[in-house]
Design an enzyme around this catalytic site. Structure first.
Site, mmCIF file in Angstrom:
data_model
loop_
_atom_site.group_PDB
_atom_site.id
_atom_site.type_symbol
_atom_site.label_atom_id
_atom_site.label_comp_id
_atom_site.label_asym_id
_atom_site.label_seq_id
_atom_site.Cartn_x
_atom_site.Cartn_y
_atom_site.Cartn_z
ATOM 1 N N SER A 1 -7.879 9.715 -0.224
ATOM 2 C CA SER A 1 -8.053 10.331 -1.534
ATOM 3 C C SER A 1 -6.844 10.134 -2.435
ATOM 4 C CB SER A 1 -8.328 11.832 -1.395
ATOM 5 O OG SER A 1 -7.303 12.445 -0.648
ATOM 6 N N ASN B 1 -0.606 10.455 5.540
ATOM 7 C CA ASN B 1 -1.850 10.037 6.168
ATOM 8 C C ASN B 1 -2.953 11.075 6.069
ATOM 9 O OD1 ASN B 1 -1.618 7.264 7.533
ATOM 10 N ND2 ASN B 1 0.360 8.241 7.911
ATOM 11 N N GLU C 1 5.982 4.890 7.330
ATOM 12 C CA GLU C 1 5.543 5.975 6.452
ATOM 13 C C GLU C 1 6.339 7.255 6.721
ATOM 14 O OE1 GLU C 1 0.966 4.564 5.605
ATOM 15 O OE2 GLU C 1 1.360 5.905 7.286
ATOM 16 N N THR D 1 0.862 -1.184 0.000
ATOM 17 C CA THR D 1 0.000 0.000 0.000
ATOM 18 C C THR D 1 0.899 1.235 0.000
ATOM 19 O OG1 THR D 1 -0.258 -0.279 2.403
ATOM 20 C CG2 THR D 1 -2.037 -1.107 1.003
ATOM 21 N N LYS E 1 4.157 -6.923 3.912
ATOM 22 C CA LYS E 1 3.863 -5.533 3.622
ATOM 23 C C LYS E 1 3.542 -4.835 4.935
ATOM 24 C CE LYS E 1 0.414 -3.547 3.379
ATOM 25 N NZ LYS E 1 -0.363 -2.641 4.328
ATOM 26 N N THR F 1 -1.165 -2.945 10.714
ATOM 27 C CA THR F 1 -1.656 -3.042 9.342
ATOM 28 C C THR F 1 -0.562 -3.634 8.478
ATOM 29 O OG1 THR F 1 -2.661 -1.945 7.469
ATOM 30 C CG2 THR F 1 -1.100 -0.650 8.743
#
Length: 394
Positions: A394, A389, A267, A144, A170, A181
């Site tokens: 979107s 984040n 991230e 992702t 992942k 996650t």
């Protein structure tokens, strides 16, 4: 034992990754064994469990056997009600029919946006396109916000037979297992029972995946599975087998490599952070202390800024219930001692700040409270974490 970041297929396993139209790159894949395999799994501790995760947990806990797992990114199939459950079953049924195997041998894994239904026409087309190949594209099909695939493999001799253990995972954000996650898939041609494999996986996950954190959040789809098809033809691995400890260490090594890869790819992260706790009262307390430090937003922000502000580490420790000799704590970062006997040690700040620009930071803390050690991994907290984040949906 060497853990490599290469993809080596154990005997009798196939992988493939395809673009099913969920996005503009690989978004679906599968992992298939030539024969039914012993299986083990660990799963999210969230009260909200996604349909595919629930299905895998049900299958593995009942039979400890799988032959295939189909997986997708983009849509998590979580909080999707009966429709989502039926869709997971439809994926399972299609894969079983295609491979001509029992549906009870097919697991399903999804990751991505929570709350949206799978576009089943695209999912069905993706499954139809999957082939029995040895294609590393499966590793990108589940990504992702990851910047790269996490891969680990190792080989060892058991009863004179070469055994291969390979895994991919992942995970980048919403990482704070138990579990996070993240999805992890490990497969091996070792001969071992499902129950024995479950015991090894559960113990190793506590020391690896459950000791990483990126942002303190957990998700609904988290899962790590291990499949062992026995095609290496070694004698059945039990606790009494002379090579059992070596296999357990190799499996744990692969899991640790994948876990550290996830932490390093947090991230927006620029640094992998490792925290080593020494002389804690118990191993559990050492593990808790390590994760408290690596999970502190103030510590993470300081590390992003190359700031040797050891007070942030002291503050994170002080909030725990871990036993500490508060008069005799020692702290170092990348080999530079900053604190001894709970007092600042003179150091050249410019030199330490330069050392902290490294891609990997190692924090060592001595609690002077016992004989136990612990370890955890995480990353720094950067401006890009917020940017990623703030616009994830979107």
């Amino acid at each position: 034992m060497t853990i490599n970041d290469t993809f080596v297929w154990p005997t009798g396993f196939y992988t493939d990754g395809v673009q099913a139209g969920l996005r503009d790159k690989n978004d679906m894949g599968w992992l298939v064994s030539k024969v039914p395999a012993a299986a083990a799994g660990t799963y999210t501790t969230s009260q909200f469990v996604a349909a595919p995760t629930k299905l895998c947990r049900q299958l593995i806990s009942t039979h400890h056997r799988l032959q295939a797992i189909v997986m997708n990114s983009v849509i998590a199939n979580s909080c999707t009600g009966q429709v989502g459950w039926d869709n997971a079953l439809a994926e399972q049924a299609q894969v079983a029919e295609k491979l001509e195997i029992d549906p009870e041998l097919v697991g399903v894994a999804s990751t991505g946006l929570i709350g949206s239904q799978l576009p089943m026409q695209k999912i069905h087309a993706g499954i139809a396109a999957l082939q029995l190949k040895q294609d590393v594209g499966v590793t990108t099909a589940v990504m992702t916000t990851d910047t790269h695939a996490k891969i680990a493999s190792t080989q060892l001799l058991i009863d004179g037979k070469q055994v291969t253990i390979t895994g991919f995972a992942k995970g980048s954000g919403m990482i704070h297992p138990k579990m996070a996650t993240m999805l992890g898939f490990v497969f091996t041609d070792a001969n071992i029972s499902g129950l024995q494999l479950q015991g090894l996986l559960s113990a190793s996950v506590d020391e690896t995946f459950n000791q990483i954190t990126v942002d303190g959040d957990t998700s609904t789809n988290d899962m790590v599975t291990v499949m062992a098809n026995g095609l290496a033809d070694n004698h059945l691995l039990t606790a009494d087998h002379p090579d059992y400890a070596a296999f357990a260490a190799a499996l744990s090594g692969v899991l640790a490599k994948l876990a550290q890869g996830i932490a390093a790819d947090g991230e927006g992260a620029t640094k992998l952070v490792e925290v080593n706790i020494h002389h804690a009262a118990t191993h559990a307390q050492a593990q808790h202390a390590a994760k408290a430090i690596v999970g502190s937003n103030l510590v993470k922000a300081a590390l992003f800024g190359d700031d040797p502000n050891w007070g942030r580490i002291i503050a994170a420790l002080g909030q725990t219930s871990v036993k500490i000799d508060v008069e005799h704590v020692a702290i170092s970062i990348n080999g530079f001692t900053l604190v001894k006997d709970s007092l600042a040690v003179p150091f050249d700040e410019a030199t330490v700040k330069q050392a902290m620009t490294s891609h990997k930071l190692t924090i060592v803390v001595d609690l002077n409270a016992g004989d136990a050690d612990g370890q955890a991994w995480g990353c720094d907290l950067t401006y890009n974490y917020v940017k990623i984040n703030a616009s994830y949906r979107s």
